[in-house]
Design a protein around this motif. Structure first.
Motif, PDB file in Angstrom:
ATOM      1  N   PRO A   1       0.154   5.737  39.993  1.00 48.09           N
ATOM      2  CA  PRO A   1       0.565   4.557  39.226  1.00 48.09           C
ATOM      3  C   PRO A   1       2.072   4.563  38.949  1.00 48.09           C
ATOM      4  N   SER A   2       2.625   3.391  38.620  1.00 46.11           N
ATOM      5  CA  SER A   2       4.057   3.273  38.341  1.00 46.11           C
ATOM      6  C   SER A   2       4.270   2.543  37.020  1.00 46.11           C
ATOM      7  N   ASP A   3       5.375   2.853  36.348  1.00 46.69           N
ATOM      8  CA  ASP A   3       5.697   2.170  35.099  1.00 46.69           C
ATOM      9  C   ASP A   3       6.500   0.902  35.393  1.00 46.69           C
ATOM     10  N   LEU A   4       6.835   0.161  34.340  1.00 49.58           N
ATOM     11  CA  LEU A   4       7.511  -1.116  34.517  1.00 49.58           C
ATOM     12  C   LEU A   4       8.865  -0.972  35.196  1.00 49.58           C
ATOM     13  N   ASP A   5       9.654   0.003  34.786  1.00 52.33           N
ATOM     14  CA  ASP A   5      10.981   0.176  35.370  1.00 52.33           C
ATOM     15  C   ASP A   5      10.889   0.499  36.853  1.00 52.33           C
ATOM     16  N   THR A   6       9.940   1.333  37.223  1.00 50.87           N
ATOM     17  CA  THR A   6       9.755   1.679  38.635  1.00 50.87           C
ATOM     18  C   THR A   6       9.329   0.459  39.431  1.00 50.87           C
ATOM     19  N   CYS A   7       8.445  -0.357  38.854  1.00 55.40           N
ATOM     20  CA  CYS A   7       8.007  -1.573  39.529  1.00 55.40           C
ATOM     21  C   CYS A   7       9.167  -2.538  39.738  1.00 55.40           C
TER      22      CYS A   7
ATOM     23  N   VAL B   1      11.129  -4.088  43.660  1.00 54.68           N
ATOM     24  CA  VAL B   1      11.068  -5.479  44.115  1.00 54.68           C
ATOM     25  C   VAL B   1      12.394  -5.889  44.742  1.00 54.68           C
ATOM     26  N   ALA B   2      12.317  -6.426  45.950  1.00 56.30           N
ATOM     27  CA  ALA B   2      13.518  -6.884  46.657  1.00 56.30           C
ATOM     28  C   ALA B   2      13.747  -8.378  46.468  1.00 56.30           C
ATOM     29  N   GLU B   3      12.652  -9.157  46.457  1.00 57.06           N
ATOM     30  CA  GLU B   3      12.767 -10.610  46.373  1.00 57.06           C
ATOM     31  C   GLU B   3      11.697 -11.181  45.455  1.00 57.06           C
ATOM     32  N   VAL B   4      12.006 -12.337  44.872  1.00 55.06           N
ATOM     33  CA  VAL B   4      11.056 -13.039  44.016  1.00 55.06           C
ATOM     34  C   VAL B   4      11.031 -14.500  44.456  1.00 55.06           C
ATOM     35  N   PHE B   5       9.879 -15.154  44.318  1.00 54.74           N
ATOM     36  CA  PHE B   5       9.753 -16.532  44.772  1.00 54.74           C
ATOM     37  C   PHE B   5       8.523 -17.180  44.141  1.00 54.74           C
ATOM     38  N   LEU B   6       8.473 -18.499  44.183  1.00 53.37           N
ATOM     39  CA  LEU B   6       7.274 -19.215  43.786  1.00 53.37           C
ATOM     40  C   LEU B   6       6.269 -19.175  44.926  1.00 53.37           C
ATOM     41  N   ALA B   7       5.001 -19.224  44.572  1.00 52.62           N
ATOM     42  CA  ALA B   7       3.941 -19.260  45.591  1.00 52.62           C
ATOM     43  C   ALA B   7       2.790 -20.104  45.065  1.00 52.62           C
TER      44      ALA B   7
ATOM     45  N   PHE C   1       5.845  -8.287  35.555  1.00 52.73           N
ATOM     46  CA  PHE C   1       5.873  -6.906  36.047  1.00 52.73           C
ATOM     47  C   PHE C   1       4.754  -6.061  35.462  1.00 52.73           C
ATOM     48  N   LYS C   2       4.182  -6.498  34.351  1.00 53.35           N
ATOM     49  CA  LYS C   2       3.010  -5.796  33.828  1.00 53.35           C
ATOM     50  C   LYS C   2       1.826  -5.975  34.774  1.00 53.35           C
ATOM     51  N   ALA C   3       1.764  -7.136  35.430  1.00 53.41           N
ATOM     52  CA  ALA C   3       0.706  -7.353  36.426  1.00 53.41           C
ATOM     53  C   ALA C   3       0.898  -6.410  37.606  1.00 53.41           C
ATOM     54  N   LEU C   4       2.135  -6.265  38.079  1.00 52.25           N
ATOM     55  CA  LEU C   4       2.401  -5.358  39.187  1.00 52.25           C
ATOM     56  C   LEU C   4       2.087  -3.912  38.796  1.00 52.25           C
ATOM     57  N   ALA C   5       2.453  -3.519  37.575  1.00 49.56           N
ATOM     58  CA  ALA C   5       2.143  -2.164  37.116  1.00 49.56           C
ATOM     59  C   ALA C   5       0.628  -1.966  37.036  1.00 49.56           C
ATOM     60  N   TRP C   6      -0.095  -2.998  36.561  1.00 51.91           N
ATOM     61  CA  TRP C   6      -1.561  -2.921  36.517  1.00 51.91           C
ATOM     62  C   TRP C   6      -2.109  -2.663  37.918  1.00 51.91           C
ATOM     63  N   LEU C   7      -1.560  -3.359  38.917  1.00 53.34           N
ATOM     64  CA  LEU C   7      -2.042  -3.196  40.283  1.00 53.34           C
ATOM     65  C   LEU C   7      -1.838  -1.772  40.782  1.00 53.34           C
TER      66      LEU C   7
END
Length: 236
Positions: A96-102, A106-112, A181-187
């Motif tokens: 698992p990873s923490d928020l800062d690591t997550c 991340v390189a890019e962000v976008f709407l989907a 990023f909490k969602a990404l950490a959850w994943l």
């Protein structure tokens, strides 16, 4: 929690195992995993479906289209659409990873847009049902990516979705578990039990900022946000 068929007494672990078996079958047939969706991360979606915790599913190469695409509603059973904040990873992300690591991964962000569909056509499903059916993920439309800076506070991103010019949903990044990023950490905590990790180049959908909307032919969906490029989908 049991599923639609209580006599089976399915657990969450059972549901994820069913999901994984179907993933393995699709990969064996030639599909490539290109990312993951995280669902039920906002109160709007949890209240709509009646489920109070997140879930996750897989994104395959054949499921992904770009903004401006045209989609045929008849190719789905009972589709719905959501607007999401999404990431593309710039490096592998350990679990698992923490928020800062997550954030740093991340390189890019976008709407989907996520296209939801399920074999349970009345959408009267439990969390177990949803997970087993790949978390209802049937398609992904990605917007133009923007390089991500770790100082960017995505919780303040305001998103507005419209259908044929009428507002269909609104929300903010903070509606996704308080911080996308909490969602990404959850994943990163969820995937090890599936024997899966996150890789550079993976697309990650953090979850919808608004309740899902029925996807019907003749609809023009658009979404805008505070700083991310707009996204567009035409449904025929």
């Amino acid at each position: 929690m049991s599923g639609r068929f209580p006599y089976l007494n399915l657990t969450l672990e059972d549901a994820y195992r069913i999901q994984q078996i179907n993933v393995e079958r699709r990969v064996s047939a030639g599909a490539e995993v290109t990312g993951h969706k995280i669902g039920l991360t906002s109160s709007a979606m949890q209240e709509q479906i009646g489920i109070c915790e997140p879930d996750s599913g897989f994104i395959f190469d054949g499921m992904v289209g770009s903004s401006g695409s045209c989609l045929r509603a008849a190719e789905f059973m009972n589709p719905r659409i959501e607007t999401e904040i999404a990431f593309r990873l710039g490096r592998d992300l350990s679990a698992p990873s923490d928020l800062d690591t997550c954030r740093s991964a991340v390189a890019e962000v976008f709407l989907a847009f996520e296209i939801l569909d399920t074999c349970f056509t009345d959408w009267n499903i439990t969390l177990v049902d949803c997970i087993a059916d790949n978390a209802a993920c049937a398609g992904v439309i990605v917007g133009e990516p923007v390089p991500f800076d770790v100082s960017w506070e995505l919780g303040t991103e305001r998103v507005t979705a419209t259908a044929n010019g009428e507002v269909a949903g609104t929300g903010e990044g903070r509606d996704i578990l308080g911080d996308p990023f909490k969602a990404l950490a959850w994943l990163t905590h969820r995937l090890p039990s599936l024997g899966t990790t996150l890789h550079a180049g993976d697309i990650i959908l953090a979850g919808s900022v608004h309740a899902s909307v029925p996807l019907t032919a003749g609809t023009d969906f658009r979404a805008t946000s505070t700083r991310l490029p707009s996204i567009h989908l035409r449904v025929v």
